[in-house]
Design an enzyme around this catalytic site. Structure first.
Site, PDB file in Angstrom:
ATOM      1  N   HIS A 243       4.724  -4.248   3.598  1.00 14.78           N
ATOM      2  CA  HIS A 243       4.413  -3.314   4.626  1.00 14.78           C
ATOM      3  C   HIS A 243       5.551  -2.534   5.433  1.00 14.78           C
ATOM      4  O   HIS A 243       6.493  -3.358   5.402  1.00 14.78           O
ATOM      5  CB  HIS A 243       3.819  -4.355   5.625  1.00 14.78           C
ATOM      6  N   GLU A 298      -4.424  -5.898   2.412  1.00 17.60           N
ATOM      7  CA  GLU A 298      -5.161  -5.428   1.407  1.00 17.60           C
ATOM      8  C   GLU A 298      -5.525  -6.474   0.168  1.00 17.60           C
ATOM      9  O   GLU A 298      -6.674  -6.500  -0.429  1.00 17.60           O
ATOM     10  CB  GLU A 298      -4.551  -4.294   0.500  1.00 17.60           C
TER      11      GLU A 298
HETATM   12  N1  ACO Z   1       5.803  -4.356  -4.921  1.00 19.21           N
HETATM   13  C1  ACO Z   1       6.911  -4.244  -5.594  1.00 19.21           C
HETATM   14  N2  ACO Z   1       8.077  -3.648  -4.994  1.00 19.21           N
HETATM   15  C2  ACO Z   1       7.951  -3.285  -3.678  1.00 19.21           C
HETATM   16  C3  ACO Z   1       6.595  -3.312  -2.842  1.00 19.21           C
HETATM   17  C4  ACO Z   1       5.531  -3.973  -3.729  1.00 19.21           C
HETATM   18  N3  ACO Z   1       4.519  -4.093  -3.194  1.00 19.21           N
HETATM   19  N4  ACO Z   1       6.843  -3.098  -1.578  1.00 19.21           N
HETATM   20  C5  ACO Z   1       8.001  -2.572  -1.466  1.00 19.21           C
HETATM   21  N5  ACO Z   1       8.635  -2.800  -2.680  1.00 19.21           N
HETATM   22  C6  ACO Z   1      10.264  -2.237  -2.886  1.00 19.21           C
HETATM   23  C7  ACO Z   1      10.385  -0.893  -2.877  1.00 19.21           C
HETATM   24  O1  ACO Z   1       9.842  -0.117  -4.040  1.00 19.21           O
HETATM   25  C8  ACO Z   1      11.626  -0.747  -2.425  1.00 19.21           C
HETATM   26  O2  ACO Z   1      12.468  -0.932  -3.476  1.00 19.21           O
HETATM   27  P1  ACO Z   1      13.703  -0.060  -3.924  1.00 19.21           P
HETATM   28  O3  ACO Z   1      14.665  -0.204  -2.800  1.00 19.21           O
HETATM   29  O4  ACO Z   1      14.150  -0.568  -5.106  1.00 19.21           O
HETATM   30  O5  ACO Z   1      12.960   1.633  -3.893  1.00 19.21           O
HETATM   31  C9  ACO Z   1      11.567  -2.060  -1.605  1.00 19.21           C
HETATM   32  O6  ACO Z   1      10.841  -2.963  -1.981  1.00 19.21           O
HETATM   33  C10 ACO Z   1      11.530  -1.671  -0.068  1.00 19.21           C
HETATM   34  O7  ACO Z   1      10.772  -1.014   0.060  1.00 19.21           O
HETATM   35  P2  ACO Z   1      10.063  -0.880   1.810  1.00 19.21           P
HETATM   36  O8  ACO Z   1      11.146  -0.070   2.600  1.00 19.21           O
HETATM   37  O9  ACO Z   1       9.887  -2.292   2.288  1.00 19.21           O
HETATM   38  O10 ACO Z   1       8.768  -0.237   1.533  1.00 19.21           O
HETATM   39  P3  ACO Z   1       8.122   0.894   2.473  1.00 19.21           P
HETATM   40  O11 ACO Z   1       8.029   0.417   4.119  1.00 19.21           O
HETATM   41  O12 ACO Z   1       8.503   2.287   2.275  1.00 19.21           O
HETATM   42  O13 ACO Z   1       6.579   0.763   1.929  1.00 19.21           O
HETATM   43  C11 ACO Z   1       4.575   0.167   1.567  1.00 19.21           C
HETATM   44  C12 ACO Z   1       5.598  -0.027   2.509  1.00 19.21           C
HETATM   45  C13 ACO Z   1       4.115   1.420   1.052  1.00 19.21           C
HETATM   46  C14 ACO Z   1       3.351  -0.692   2.116  1.00 19.21           C
HETATM   47  C15 ACO Z   1       4.959  -0.800   0.131  1.00 19.21           C
HETATM   48  O14 ACO Z   1       5.299  -2.104   0.402  1.00 19.21           O
HETATM   49  C16 ACO Z   1       4.021  -0.633  -0.947  1.00 19.21           C
HETATM   50  O15 ACO Z   1       3.734   0.326  -1.764  1.00 19.21           O
HETATM   51  N6  ACO Z   1       3.132  -1.725  -1.015  1.00 19.21           N
HETATM   52  C17 ACO Z   1       2.001  -1.590  -2.140  1.00 19.21           C
HETATM   53  C18 ACO Z   1       0.957  -0.804  -1.581  1.00 19.21           C
HETATM   54  C19 ACO Z   1      -0.169  -1.700  -0.440  1.00 19.21           C
HETATM   55  O16 ACO Z   1      -0.395  -2.855  -0.786  1.00 19.21           O
HETATM   56  N7  ACO Z   1      -0.317  -0.860   0.402  1.00 19.21           N
HETATM   57  C20 ACO Z   1      -1.220  -1.313   1.767  1.00 19.21           C
HETATM   58  C21 ACO Z   1      -0.416  -1.568   2.817  1.00 19.21           C
HETATM   59  S1  ACO Z   1      -1.120  -2.057   4.115  1.00 19.21           S
HETATM   60  C22 ACO Z   1      -1.966  -0.647   4.599  1.00 19.21           C
HETATM   61  O17 ACO Z   1      -1.665   0.568   4.619  1.00 19.21           O
HETATM   62  C23 ACO Z   1      -3.353  -0.805   5.297  1.00 19.21           C
END
Ligand code: ACO
Length: 355
Positions: A243, A298
């Site tokens: 998140h 989610e």
């Molecule tokens: N699975 C695998 N890797 C992940 C996930 C995940 N669910 N979430 C973050 N990461 C990774 C990113 O790819 C990133 O890796 P990198 O540094 O190698 O590129 C690292 O963790 C750090 O990412 P963050 O900065 O924490 O991610 P950001 O804040 O940009 O994104 C988001 C948040 C979009 C929700 C992300 O965690 C994600 O894509 N989750 C999966 C989709 C999801 O469940 N969305 C619903 C969110 S809740 C809502 O909107 C209602």
């Protein structure tokens, strides 16, 4: 520059507060867990819209007005031809409504979300739409219109808890989109359409359908570790985890898990989901030890909506039926604030050649 705007404060709001470090969500003074357990859809609408649009403050008046608005929305069903997908159906339906800043339009949007989403789900299943019953509450009437039979009380309670839990959540991407549109004075329907378009992305409100796809693909507890490691090796994001704001578990995950646990016959599915959840969290903690990637709203949304027989293709539209309450309140707040949202960019393109 801050491309994800995470360090920018762009609004003052009385609507909700997300504390990402403590894992707390407060919606107009109510902790989300208490809101989910104690308030229904109509009461939450009255709470969030209090002070905006001269909205009636009592749930009874809201219930009657929403019921009438569902009846009015049903006259549009079937007039816009076959739509592709449930979100497209809702988007097309919403775009037929008036686009102004009145209470009537504000009420028409959630009411139409219930009517159009139920009709779209039935269309997917090759079934005729069912007319609303204006005497029922929104959550109960939606389940009845979708299924074609009255919904038992525990289903209504669980569905209502879901809608209320997701009704507002600070300046998330779809709410911000709604506020930007409202700031141009384009109208509440335009603000809702913008919110819906932002919500449908898989990184935001499009995640719960793919959560079920993941549970299906894993199939059995013993496959979890291998499947998860392979997905992470392919650099896939595991849906329902991570998140932008929360550094700890999303409090809505537990509110929804509690709601689904109230439904008969769900213990086995919850047990399987819990197993997958802990396997994912273990793998994410190893791969991103600095990041604290935790369960978000989610994951248990998917388990709950599946238990209510809602097809996964409809999950994002169902999310919109809850979040529309927040989009409208935020749009009204932005209109009252009165300032057009217009940030700056840094130009990195070619400079003009001086002759
Ligand atoms: N699975 C695998 N890797 C992940 C996930 C995940 N669910 N979430 C973050 N990461 C990774 C990113 O790819 C990133 O890796 P990198 O540094 O190698 O590129 C690292 O963790 C750090 O990412 P963050 O900065 O924490 O991610 P950001 O804040 O940009 O994104 C988001 C948040 C979009 C929700 C992300 O965690 C994600 O894509 N989750 C999966 C989709 C999801 O469940 N969305 C619903 C969110 S809740 C809502 O909107 C209602």
């Amino acid at each position: 520059m801050d491309s994800g705007l995470e360090n920018i404060v762009a609004a003052e709001t009385v609507l909700s507060d997300v504390d990402g470090k403590a894992g707390r969500l407060v919606i107009r003074g109510w902790p989300v867990e208490k809101l989910a357990a104690e308030l229904g859809y109509e009461e939450t609408l009255a709470l969030l819209w209090d002070g905006f649009l001269d909205c009636p403050g009592d749930a009874g008046s809201v219930r009657r007005a929403l019921g009438e608005a569902r009846r009015a929305a049903f006259s549009h069903v079937g007039t816009f031809g076959p739509a592709v997908g449930v979100v497209s159906y809702l988007r097309t339906g919403w775009s037929l409504l008036a686009d102004d800043e009145t209470l009537e339009t504000a009420l028409a949007l959630p009411a139409a979300a219930a009517v159009f989403t139920a009709a779209a789900i039935r269309e997917l299943q090759g079934l005729e739409p069912i007319a609303p019953d204006a005497s029922l509450g929104q959550a109960e009437d939606f389940l009845r219109m979708m299924r074609g039979r009255p919904a038992p009380a525990p289903d209504v309670k669980a569905f209502s808890a879901y809608l209320v839990t997701v009704s507002d959540h600070g300046l998330n991407a779809s709410t911000f989109a709604s506020r930007v549109i409202a700031s141009t004075r384009a109208g509440l329907t335009s603000a809702a359409l913008g919110g819906l378009s932002a919500l449908k992305g898989p990184l935001h409100g499009g995640a719960p359908g793919p959560v079920l796809d993941m549970l299906d693909a894993i199939g059995a507890p013993e496959n979890a570790e291998e499947w998860i490691e392979a997905a992470l090796a392919r650099k896939e994001r595991l849906m329902g985890f991570g998140h932008r704001v929360y550094r700890v578990r999303d409090p809505r995950a537990d509110a929804l898990k509690a709601a689904v646990a109230q439904l008969p016959g769900t213990a086995g599915r919850i047990g399987f989901a819990e197993h997958i959840e802990s396997a994912v969290l273990k793998s994410l903690a190893v791969k991103y030890p600095e990041r604290s990637l935790e369960t978000n709203v989610e994951f248990y949304t998917a388990v709950l909506l599946e238990a209510l027989d809602i097809p996964r293709e409809a999950f994002t539209a169902i999310f919109a039926m809850g979040r529309i309450l927040g989009w409208i309140a935020h749009a009204c707040e932005q209109i009252e604030e009165g300032r057009l949202v217009r940030p700056k960019s840094v130009y990195t393109g070619p400079v003009p050649q001086i002759a």
